[in-house]
Design a protein around this motif. Structure first.
Motif, short mmCIF file in Angstrom:
data_model
loop_
_atom_site.label_atom_id
_atom_site.label_comp_id
_atom_site.label_asym_id
_atom_site.label_seq_id
_atom_site.Cartn_x
_atom_site.Cartn_y
_atom_site.Cartn_z
N LEU A 46 0.83 -1.21 0.00
CA LEU A 46 0.00 0.00 0.00
C LEU A 46 0.86 1.26 0.00
O LEU A 46 0.35 2.37 -0.10
N ASP A 47 2.17 1.07 0.18
CA ASP A 47 3.07 2.20 0.27
C ASP A 47 2.68 3.10 1.44
O ASP A 47 2.67 4.33 1.33
N GLU A 48 2.30 2.46 2.55
CA GLU A 48 1.85 3.18 3.74
C GLU A 48 2.47 2.54 4.97
O GLU A 48 2.89 1.39 4.94
N SER A 49 2.51 3.33 6.06
CA SER A 49 2.84 2.72 7.35
C SER A 49 1.85 3.23 8.37
O SER A 49 1.24 4.29 8.18
N ILE A 50 1.66 2.45 9.44
CA ILE A 50 0.72 2.87 10.46
C ILE A 50 1.41 2.91 11.82
O ILE A 50 2.27 2.07 12.12
N ASP A 51 1.05 3.90 12.62
CA ASP A 51 1.60 4.03 13.97
C ASP A 51 0.54 3.58 14.96
O ASP A 51 -0.54 4.17 15.02
N LEU A 52 0.87 2.55 15.70
CA LEU A 52 -0.08 2.02 16.67
C LEU A 52 0.34 2.42 18.07
O LEU A 52 1.53 2.34 18.42
N ASN A 53 -0.63 2.85 18.87
CA ASN A 53 -0.36 3.14 20.28
C ASN A 53 -0.32 1.85 21.08
O ASN A 53 -0.85 0.83 20.63
N LYS A 54 0.26 1.94 22.29
CA LYS A 54 0.15 0.81 23.20
C LYS A 54 -1.33 0.60 23.52
O LYS A 54 -2.07 1.57 23.73
N ASP A 55 -1.76 -0.66 23.49
CA ASP A 55 -3.15 -1.06 23.78
C ASP A 55 -4.16 -0.67 22.69
O ASP A 55 -5.35 -0.81 22.89
N GLU A 56 -3.66 -0.19 21.58
CA GLU A 56 -4.60 0.13 20.50
C GLU A 56 -5.19 -1.16 19.93
O GLU A 56 -4.53 -2.19 19.82
N GLU A 57 -6.48 -1.11 19.56
CA GLU A 57 -7.20 -2.30 19.12
C GLU A 57 -7.41 -2.31 17.62
O GLU A 57 -7.67 -1.28 17.02
N ILE A 58 -7.33 -3.49 17.05
CA ILE A 58 -7.80 -3.70 15.67
C ILE A 58 -8.96 -4.70 15.76
O ILE A 58 -8.78 -5.83 16.22
N LEU A 59 -10.15 -4.26 15.38
CA LEU A 59 -11.32 -5.15 15.41
C LEU A 59 -11.22 -6.13 14.25
O LEU A 59 -11.13 -5.72 13.09
N THR A 60 -11.22 -7.42 14.55
CA THR A 60 -11.03 -8.41 13.48
C THR A 60 -12.28 -9.24 13.21
O THR A 60 -12.38 -9.86 12.16
N GLU A 61 -13.21 -9.28 14.16
CA GLU A 61 -14.42 -10.07 13.92
C GLU A 61 -15.53 -9.68 14.89
O GLU A 61 -15.28 -9.39 16.05
N ILE A 62 -16.77 -9.68 14.38
CA ILE A 62 -17.91 -9.68 15.29
C ILE A 62 -18.66 -10.99 15.08
O ILE A 62 -18.64 -11.57 13.99
N SER A 63 -19.26 -11.48 16.14
CA SER A 63 -20.04 -12.70 16.04
C SER A 63 -21.32 -12.48 16.82
O SER A 63 -21.36 -12.58 18.04
N HIS A 64 -22.35 -12.14 16.07
CA HIS A 64 -23.61 -11.72 16.65
C HIS A 64 -24.40 -12.90 17.19
O HIS A 64 -24.41 -13.97 16.59
N LYS A 65 -25.04 -12.71 18.34
CA LYS A 65 -25.87 -13.76 18.96
C LYS A 65 -27.33 -13.30 18.96
O LYS A 65 -27.60 -12.11 19.08
N TYR A 66 -28.24 -14.24 18.83
CA TYR A 66 -29.65 -13.92 18.68
C TYR A 66 -30.50 -14.63 19.74
O TYR A 66 -30.15 -15.73 20.18
N THR A 67 -31.62 -14.00 20.11
CA THR A 67 -32.58 -14.69 20.96
C THR A 67 -33.44 -15.59 20.06
O THR A 67 -33.36 -15.51 18.83
N TYR A 68 -34.26 -16.40 20.68
CA TYR A 68 -35.16 -17.30 19.94
C TYR A 68 -36.00 -16.49 18.94
O TYR A 68 -36.07 -16.81 17.76
N ASP A 69 -36.62 -15.41 19.44
CA ASP A 69 -37.49 -14.60 18.58
C ASP A 69 -36.71 -13.86 17.50
O ASP A 69 -37.16 -13.74 16.36
N GLN A 70 -35.54 -13.37 17.88
CA GLN A 70 -34.72 -12.65 16.89
C GLN A 70 -34.27 -13.58 15.76
O GLN A 70 -34.18 -13.17 14.61
N ALA A 71 -33.99 -14.84 16.12
CA ALA A 71 -33.58 -15.81 15.09
C ALA A 71 -34.71 -16.00 14.07
O ALA A 71 -34.47 -16.05 12.87
N GLU A 72 -35.94 -16.05 14.56
CA GLU A 72 -37.09 -16.19 13.64
C GLU A 72 -37.31 -14.92 12.85
O GLU A 72 -37.62 -14.97 11.65
N SER A 73 -37.14 -13.78 13.50
CA SER A 73 -37.38 -12.49 12.81
C SER A 73 -36.46 -12.31 11.61
O SER A 73 -36.84 -11.68 10.62
N LEU A 74 -35.23 -12.84 11.72
CA LEU A 74 -34.32 -12.75 10.58
C LEU A 74 -35.01 -13.24 9.32
O LEU A 74 -34.88 -12.66 8.25
#
Ligand code: AVJ
Length: 332
Positions: free
Chosen positions: A276-304
């Protein structure tokens, strides 16, 4: 006979599903996600060869309950689900190694439903293996592998003639945010004809402790899986992430009802992304979000499914209510 063999291979050749929307390249996703805070990457890049192997190992851990819970549900209910759907075709999104689909095939076999299997995945190599394995094991079965990215639109999907059961297992739907999940199910619904059905595997809301352990297994496999993303970036962006300077973090966000997985920078550091011809500066404890994993209730699963206009035919869950299999159809 030679001629027959050739015909058979031709019949089961992979079909390339054309994208109806452009999907971002890794370079574009990295530019968009990594150059400015808050940083993130889409989870699909976990699955190189080593990442896929690690995911398989995660599925076998004691802590990661979804795989075995869903398998047991399928084992117990495949026959009734197949009897309700009566599929002429089974099209599976993100089929991977198709380990759980055997339950559906055996159910078809036991009630003499001759159907066609269309596993849909990005990885052609694995699809060919699955095709050969399934064709060998189920002599009556036609297998038509579909190569493509199911997040890039479904207009290019060749819709089989005859009733079709669309299958999306493993709670892969959890990787989408709520809006994306609804959009994806609407897209599938738009492909469906009256009489077609949709079988969705959904991970459920449950105690924070159980969820936390599932994404923080004792052997550190989930951590390795997460960190392997940096190897993928080093490879494909000619980057210089030092895996020793990052750690895995997975928390359950109760408000948003989702697991959030991060890579945490353990010190101030600069990372070069040569391609990318780029560099990034990361702070201590800085986060990179790599995944979300959504959970559903019984009703929400049906609503989908019902929000997209489908009607629930059957909804099964285990005694502990940790996972749902929901079968819905488009009415006649
Ligand atoms: C494949 C997206 C269903 O979210 O549980 C497992 C991936 N990540 N452990 C999930 C995953 C960390 C998995 N899905």
């Amino acid at each position: 006979m030679d001629g027959d063999a050739v015909l058979e291979i031709d019949d089961m050749a992979c079909i390339y599903v054309e994208q109806s929307r452009p999907s971002n390249s890794l370079e574009q996703d990295a530019r968009h996600g990594l150059l400015t805070a808050p940083r993130s990457m889409p989870p699909k890049y976990f699955y190189d060869k080593y990442g896929s192997l690690l995911f398989d190992k995660i599925c076998d851990t004691e802590e990661y309950y979804p795989t075995r819970t869903e398998s047991r549900l399928l084992e117990a209910h495949a026959s009734e689900l197949i009897e309700l759907a009566k599929p002429g075709h089974i099209l599976e999104f993100g089929s991977g190694c198709s380990r759980k689909t055997h339950f559906l095939m055996r159910a078809c076999e036991s009630i003499n439903i001759n159907c066609e299997y269309l596993p849909f995945d990005v990885c052609e190599e694995v699809l060919c293996q699955v095709r050969d394995e399934y064709a060998e094991r189920y002599q009556w079965l036609d297998v038509k592998p579909l190569v493509g990215d199911y997040t890039a639109g479904l207009d290019g999907l060749h819709r089989p003639k005859g009733s079709c059961l669309y299958v999306f297992l493993g709670s892969s739907i959890g990787n989408f945010n709520l809006q994306q999940a609804n959009e994806f199910i609407e897209e599938v619904t738009a492909c469906m004809l009256p009489g077609d059905s949709f079988l969705l595997g959904v991970d459920r809301v449950k105690s924070t402790q159980v969820l936390h352990q599932a994404y923080n297994d004792e052997d550190g496999l989930t951590g390795e899986f997460n960190l392997n993303l940096l190897n993928v970036l080093n490879d494909r962006l000619d980057a210089d992430f030092d895996l020793n300077k990052f750690k895995h973090k997975a928390i359950y966000n109760e408000v948003q009802q989702r697991i959030e997985m991060y890579l945490i920078s353990e010190s101030i550091q600069t990372v070069n992304l040569s391609v990318l011809d780029e560099s990034i500066d990361l702070n201590k404890d800085e986060e990179i979000l790599t995944e979300i994993s959504h959970k559903y209730t019984y009703d929400q699963a049906e609503s989908l499914l019902t929000d997209a206009g489908l009607h629930i035919l059957r909804h099964v869950e285990p005694d502990n209510a940790w996972f749902s299999l929901v079968l819905a159809h488009k009415s006649l």
